[in-house]
Design an enzyme around this catalytic site. Sequence first.
Site, PDB file in Angstrom:
ATOM      1  N   LYS A 143       0.516  -1.606  -0.006  1.00 58.06           N
ATOM      2  CA  LYS A 143      -0.220  -0.084  -0.080  1.00 58.06           C
ATOM      3  C   LYS A 143       0.894   1.206  -0.081  1.00 58.06           C
ATOM      4  O   LYS A 143       2.150   0.774   0.421  1.00 58.06           O
ATOM      5  CB  LYS A 143      -0.821   0.335   1.126  1.00 58.06           C
ATOM      6  CG  LYS A 143      -1.569  -1.335   1.287  1.00 58.06           C
ATOM      7  CD  LYS A 143      -2.788  -0.702   2.596  1.00 58.06           C
ATOM      8  CE  LYS A 143      -4.004  -1.531   2.674  1.00 58.06           C
ATOM      9  NZ  LYS A 143      -4.838  -1.720   1.795  1.00 58.06           N
ATOM     10  N   ARG A 164      -9.812 -12.010   2.369  1.00 52.78           N
ATOM     11  CA  ARG A 164     -10.821 -12.745   1.902  1.00 52.78           C
ATOM     12  C   ARG A 164      -9.978 -14.138   1.868  1.00 52.78           C
ATOM     13  O   ARG A 164     -11.163 -15.327   1.758  1.00 52.78           O
ATOM     14  CB  ARG A 164     -11.383 -12.313  -0.063  1.00 52.78           C
ATOM     15  CG  ARG A 164     -10.358 -11.863  -0.526  1.00 52.78           C
ATOM     16  CD  ARG A 164     -10.604 -11.625  -1.996  1.00 52.78           C
ATOM     17  NE  ARG A 164     -10.793  -9.942  -1.531  1.00 52.78           N
ATOM     18  CZ  ARG A 164     -11.046  -8.911  -2.990  1.00 52.78           C
ATOM     19  NH1 ARG A 164     -11.896  -9.856  -4.007  1.00 52.78           N
ATOM     20  NH2 ARG A 164     -11.259  -8.013  -2.186  1.00 52.78           N
TER      21      ARG A 164
HETATM   22  N1  BES Z   1      -8.078  -4.011   4.658  1.00 54.07           N
HETATM   23  C1  BES Z   1      -8.303  -3.563   3.306  1.00 54.07           C
HETATM   24  C2  BES Z   1      -9.399  -2.770   2.864  1.00 54.07           C
HETATM   25  C3  BES Z   1      -9.744  -1.034   3.639  1.00 54.07           C
HETATM   26  C4  BES Z   1      -9.190  -0.385   3.106  1.00 54.07           C
HETATM   27  C5  BES Z   1     -10.166  -1.596   5.037  1.00 54.07           C
HETATM   28  C6  BES Z   1      -9.111   0.732   3.287  1.00 54.07           C
HETATM   29  C7  BES Z   1     -10.024  -0.056   5.622  1.00 54.07           C
HETATM   30  C8  BES Z   1     -10.029   1.025   5.169  1.00 54.07           C
HETATM   31  C9  BES Z   1      -8.616  -4.944   2.287  1.00 54.07           C
HETATM   32  O1  BES Z   1      -7.125  -5.990   2.784  1.00 54.07           O
HETATM   33  C10 BES Z   1      -7.504  -4.201   1.250  1.00 54.07           C
HETATM   34  O2  BES Z   1      -7.031  -3.857   0.992  1.00 54.07           O
HETATM   35  N2  BES Z   1      -8.588  -4.056  -0.042  1.00 54.07           N
HETATM   36  C11 BES Z   1      -7.586  -4.023  -1.545  1.00 54.07           C
HETATM   37  C12 BES Z   1      -8.388  -4.986  -2.650  1.00 54.07           C
HETATM   38  C13 BES Z   1      -7.922  -5.121  -3.935  1.00 54.07           C
HETATM   39  C14 BES Z   1      -7.055  -4.797  -3.959  1.00 54.07           C
HETATM   40  C15 BES Z   1      -9.254  -5.826  -4.846  1.00 54.07           C
HETATM   41  C16 BES Z   1      -8.991  -2.507  -1.326  1.00 54.07           C
HETATM   42  O3  BES Z   1      -9.739  -2.351  -1.182  1.00 54.07           O
HETATM   43  O4  BES Z   1      -8.339  -1.306  -1.924  1.00 54.07           O
HETATM   44 MN    MN Z   2      -5.010  -5.789   2.233  1.00 47.28          MN
END
Ligand code: BES
Ligand code: MN
Length: 485
Positions: A262, A336
């Site tokens: 990230k 997931r």
């Molecule tokens: N934990 C994150 C989702 C999240 C993001 C929760 C911001 C709270 C605040 C999750 O694991 C994630 O990174 N999801 C990705 C999925 C994508 C790679 C398909 C996302 O939402 O960007």
């Molecule tokens: Mn994630």
Amino acid sequence: MNIEFALAGASLPRLVAQPIAEGALPASAGPVVTGAASAARFTGKPGQVFEVFVEQDGGVQRQAYVGTGEATAADRRAGLERAGGALAAKYLASGEETLAIDFAGSHLSADDAAAVLLGARLRSWQYLVYRTRLKDEQKPSLTRVVAVNAPAGTEDVWAVESAIAEGVEFTRELVTEPANVIYPESFVARCRERLEGTGVEIVVLDETQMAELGMGALLGVAQGSVRKPRILAMRWKGRAGAKPTAFVGKGVTFDTGGISIKPAAGMEDMKWDMGGAAAVAGTMLALAKRKAGADVIGVCGLVENMPDGNAQRPGDVVTSMSGQTIEVINTDAEGRLVLCDALTWVQKEYQPATIVDLATLTGAMIISLGHEHAGMFSNDDLLASQLDGAGKASGDTLWRMPMGPAYDKLIDSPIADIKNVGPRYGGSITAAQFLARFVDKGVAWAHLDIAGTVWIDKPGATHDKGATGFGVRLLDRYVRDVLEA
Ligand code: BES
Ligand code: MN
Ligand code: ZN
């Protein structure tokens, strides 16, 4: 915050508040109060507060009035909680140590009065263990709320509500703790400590046991971290017989994204990527403390998602406990991968009739619904409507999202049975479709994407800025209204 009850005629502290319904400030309050109220434009709207200082026995008395809203409003309970919350917010660091709330003449029921007290307790929660240099005037002074002339039965209602408050506070604590303090093993330890003596049975799986069970999806996420993963199961068996209900939580104690890392800005937020697991733990505490008449299993899938020489790579194929193979396109879609093995395990181990999972699963959820509703995805209309009702009644509100085969096919993989991300659009829905592939036929299942509701940067009616404790009141309400009905 301690909530206490005083008998009529007990001596009152300097600060005494009265709940006032919209337009119901009594004339008997006298010309100073009614004059002050109109000068302050006080009408009794939910959470409106004004105060007057009056002389009494040569000293000063601080009289506060707090609005509870329309007595007949559909959301009057929210108004009552907001009233208690507003008092707590105003007086928390006011220098006053004790707040009396005088219910005489308020025409409130025991449930109503307890709602005011719950609002005050929840709004006053803060986690200050790492704040060693707070100035005196920043420190919370208010430690006691005393209910005076409470309606008959309020103490009994409060005995239940205070169990819920404990659960919410425990969830907030877990969510607020940084990831160097709360990681899979310490999450388990904190739960063991808090659940000790409550009658909740605890089962913990370590890495070796998970490997034997074939949890390749969960373990794939964990392999980049020096923190060892855990599955934590907590069972409250408040009833024998029928099949249990399972609550399953995503417990990613820190989510860097892994190799699909990230951006740096805001990454600190990912300490609360275990908000689903924390809600499950807090709910189990609440259910046990109030001795709920239901058989509930809470399962937390606990891992840390880190980049490392041993981390999984985009393109890796892992085999989940269900036997389905997964192509890991993006290592940041890890929630997931954790949940799918937790879901398979809970179904094999406990045969639940119903499963509700909670997860901070997708950023897309926050884009869709902001901070006001969590997204709900379900294969069962009855369960969805029951949860929707519990959401409205508890204030942890949900909004149902669509599912279907057209979304499902977006996560077919050319090399494995399924891939862990779909296209950019509809990201919360394809995440839900992924989970759905791991739910057995005949099991009623709902997935709650709580990414937008676990943590809110500004204070609300019953929470300060930060961790909200979302999910505990919702699940407790579902248990009360559906499983214990
Ligand atoms: N934990 C994150 C989702 C999240 C993001 C929760 C911001 C709270 C605040 C999750 O694991 C994630 O990174 N999801 C990705 C999925 C994508 C790679 C398909 C996302 O939402 O960007
Ligand atoms: Mn994630
Ligand atoms: Zn995550």
